[in-house]
Motif scaffolding. Structure first.
Motif: not given
Lengths: 309, 319
Positions: B137-139, A89, A84-87, B145, B141-142
């Motif tokens: 939303t920051g999604t 999400e 997980i990076v930060e939160n 990766i 990042k996931l």
């Protein structure tokens, strides 16, 4: 325990514009160990983790996972990592299960059984078919852990993982990580700004400050170095008498006096002596608190009091 | 390849699990149904309703047209006289081959093929959100990766957007067909479309004619959607991508009009986006050809995509 390095950071630097955000960081995370990445907000923890995941470029140096460089061999390196990076999400309009299916598809060969297994492991069976927008932060953390371990990575990276977890949840989380590290020989990299949490969870701790890795120690060394001098607070019925009494014992120590309590920086070994003295002066003691050291205190000590960025 | 299909499946899952997608598609169907009502109450459908003496009507119309034509020809307005000539010849063709002018279901479908522009609007909204939304939303990042290169992730998103456009177009066609049929009867399904080329009336298969209509409208769709996708990937901002794309879509023609005195206007995207001017109409600048426009469009298309991919692959993800 094996000491095979899973993740290797070699002289990592990150420049944004002319500013050096990460300054020459080198360390390794070994199989079967939980490595704590400790530092205040803005020290560079998340930046380092982002470089590890290949989300941002590395200005200088090399990061490799299972021997594959994240820059040159991205797919092979990243295949062995989860995290997980930060939160955590997730897609809020999808269910927890759909989120996991989404990530599972990106690995190609994961079975439905594996998803169910992971859901059971993080204890989300009851709610996995609900939309993520109905989840509490703690449940999102669990789902975050689920997606991180879905493909059985050899390195798990968790950024501030206990955010939003209640004490029982934190305990359970710690147990999960321990189990992964010890039974499956997984390397775990955890970042946090909470020292207490790190002490309980990690085998080794690396301290980062202003983009520099200041120190790496095993938790045992860390605790051994810990001095016994700390701030002790006594809850008493008569603070004036207590202050006079303490002043007699510690002449040049400042005391902090509040309405019903008095505190002083002292060697904890001597707490019984103080209590005896108080009893002798007929001061009724109803509570003694040792102030747990914050990271800041520790930090100031290790970094020679140069302050926090 | 298998992995790519998985990625597209993921993107589709994300598109079709969002409420906004259904609101847009629902809105489109509402507009079509409303169009059905309007067209039966004094719209173009009504006046063209077939009655038994359509032959007398057309003959009458032709006599009138002949007179107007004479009047115009004496004034020497070439453009209008060509239009009238076309009408007369088409009417004659109908009389000769016993083809009553029926509005019917095909009339409705053809008329409402302008709603492809509405589809464009919706696809732009999807394209704008599909990259920028993940950053908001920051999604993202996931998503990044995973053992998949970034260009593949972006490609899957682009394909999912085009797939959505395809689905929406099919839906538009089916909706206009059903609504048109209900409001104007399904009669005359085998009716051909009467085209006009070099002074001759030709019969064209109706489905083919509608397909060509859609295809021309889709040039605009494809270009604007690719543009929105680029803005989405470069600025990572949903609102900006929708805003700029719609602004350009609606002001593009105005812009070309304002600049039409300069010769370089022909290199502007919007001067080339309407390819129907080469089949009936006049191009923005004299001497522009279909081939020229297609080449200009191809260059824009490639440049938009190169920028999207380059930026998405190179830039740091620091949301």
């Amino acid at each position: 325990m094996q000491t095979k390095p899973v993740a290797q950071f070699k002289n990592i630097k990150k420049r944004i514009g002319s500013k050096l955000i990460i300054d020459d960081i080198s360390f390794e995370v070994n199989a079967g160990e939980i490595f704590g990445f400790l530092g205040p907000n803005g020290a560079g923890k998340t930046t380092t983790i982002r470089m590890l995941f290949g989300l941002i470029s590395i200005s200088e140096g090399e990061i490799s996972v299972n021997g594959f460089s994240i820059t040159d061999d991205f797919e092979k390196a990243i295949a062995g990592m989860g995290g997980i990076v930060e939160n955590p999400e997730m897609y809020k309009y999808l269910t927890g299960y759909q989120n996991l299916v989404h990530y599972a598809r990106m690995y190609g060969n994961l079975t439905k059984e594996r998803i169910d297994e992971v859901v059971a492991l993080v204890g989300l069976e009851q709610r996995i078919k609900d939309k993520v927008k109905t989840y509490s932060l703690g449940m999102r953390q669990r789902l975050g852990l689920a997606q991180a371990i879905l493909h059985k990575p050899s390195l798990i990276v968790l950024d501030e993982p206990t955010n939003g977890l209640d004490p029982a949840g934190i305990h359970e989380f710690r147990m999960h990580l321990r189990q992964l590290a010890e039974k499956e020989n997984v390397a775990v990299l955890v970042s946090s700004h909470l020292l207490g949490e790190m002490e309980l969870m990690c085998d080794r701790i690396g301290i980062i400050q202003n983009g520099k890795l200041v120190d790496i120690q095993t938790v045992n060394d860390f605790l051994a170095k810990d001095e016994v001098v700390m701030r002790v607070t006594f809850t008493v019925d008569d603070v004036i008498k207590a202050k006079a009494c303490l002043n007699k014992l510690y002449k040049d120590q400042d005391t902090i006096v509040k309405e019903t309590s008095i505190s002083i920086l002292m060697d904890t070994v001597r707490i019984p002596d103080i209590v005896t003295a108080f009893v002798h002066e007929e001061i009724r003691v109803s509570g003694i608190d040792k102030e747990t050291q914050t990271l800041e205190d520790k930090f100031l000590k290790i970094t020679g009091g140069s302050g926090i960025a | 390849m298998r992995r790519m299909l998985n990625l597209i499946q993921n993107e589709n899952m994300k598109i079709y699990h969002q409420m906004s997608t259904y609101i847009m598609l629902g809105l489109m169907i509402v507009v079509v149904i409303a169009g059905g009502f309007i067209s039966t109450n004094g719209g173009p459908g009504q006046q063209a309703t077939t009655n038994s003496d359509w032959r007398t009507e057309l003959t009458e119309q032709n006599t009138n047209l002949q007179e107007t034509l004479k009047g115009i020809q004496s004034q020497g307005i070439a453009v209008e006289s060509a239009q009238i000539e076309k009408l007369i010849k088409t009417n004659n063709y109908r009389l000769e081959h016993n083809l009553p002018p029926e509005y019917g279901v095909w009339g409705f479908v053809t008329e409402f093929s302008v709603l492809v522009d509405l589809v464009s609007l919706f696809v732009i909204i999807i394209a704008a959100g599909i990259v920028a939304g993940e950053f908001n939303t920051g999604t993202i990042k996931l998503l990044l990766i995973r053992p998949i290169k970034r260009w593949k992730v972006l490609l899957s998103k682009y394909i999912a957007v085009l797939w959505f456009a395809f689905v929406a177009l099919i839906l538009l066609f089916v909706a206009t067909f059903v609504v048109g049929g209900i409001f104007h009867s399904f009669n005359g399904l085998n009716q051909p479309y009467l085209g006009y080329k070099n002074g001759n009336v030709t019969e064209i298969n109706m489905l083919w004619h509608i397909f060509i209509n859609y295809a021309y409208a889709c040039v605009n769709l494809l270009m604007m959607v690719t543009f929105a996708f680029m803005i989405s990937a470069v600025f990572r901002n949903n609102t900006l991508a929708v805003g700029i794309s719609l602004f350009l879509m609606f002001t593009g023609n105005l812009l070309v009009g304002l600049l039409s005195n300069y010769s370089w206007v022909k290199y502007i995207l919007f001067a080339n986006i309407n390819l129907t001017v080469y089949t009936d109409g006049t191009p923005v600048v004299k001497g522009m050809t279909m081939t020229f426009s297609l080449m200009v469009l191809a260059v824009y298309f490639i440049v938009f995509n190169l920028i999207s991919w380059y930026v998405f692959m190179k830039r740091d993800v620091a949301t």
